[in-house]
Design an enzyme around this catalytic site. Sequence first.
Site: not given
Ligand SMILES: [Zn+2]
Length: 271
Positions: A111, A136, A138, A155, A220-221
Amino acid sequence: MRSTPDITRKSLLIGSAWGLLALTAGCTKPTTGSEALPSSTPTASAANVAHWSYEGAEGPGDWGNLSPAFQTCTTGKAQSPIDIPAATPKSPAPITLAYSASECDVHDNGHTVELHAGSAQSLTVSGKNYAFKQMHFHDPSEHTIEGTRYDVEFHFVHQSDDGVLAVVGLLAKAGKSNPVWAPFVDAAAGSTSSRSIGSVNLASLLPASLEHFAYEGSLTTPPCTESVLWLVLDQPIELGADQISKLRAVHSANNRPTQELNNRTVTLVNQ
Ligand SMILES: [Zn+2]
């Protein structure tokens, strides 16, 4: 006007931290939640795992229906990301970094691409210490500022000894090429296997100012676990257009839509 925050530090004692650990097995590609913890963390059974995505039938609007473990994605009232009003005051609680140079490696979890540090890193905010777990990205950003979406959001995920998650959100926009981010960006564009990017001081990846907006939100996942302390930095960094393109070529549109603020206050007070 903002309502009085009905938020206590007790509420940040994450009672459902186990939920965010329940995602590390069972999919053809690793599907660790982006805010979830490193793969060395104990995992729950595959029965609690469901595939999820950013589009189609497994997209954000349906996350809550994919597994009972993901229900909070639908029913939660303190979800992330959010649109942060421009007039929001900065948090009065400074972030103090205890970052140092460390060998780092990166891997693609299906992801996003995660960075892990080989030695202990941490930060302190409001007198509480949080250990760095992983970083990570986004693309584009998940949080927006008064409706403005940035090109990338990083993040930096941390967790306290008692299980509270604190995530530093760093927004990035197109501008000058950013040499301190080059090792991560270049490695992210490589293979999916874990690989070293050498020594990195995480502090060098952050802007000079750590002024930030703070609020209580969620992963957020999936499983969208709540009681996550969000620390969204006010000052974006710049990345070169080619650097953004490299990240976008690996993972793009891996951003959850902004969620309702409901009865929350940004910025938290009395932290
Ligand atoms: Zn994140």
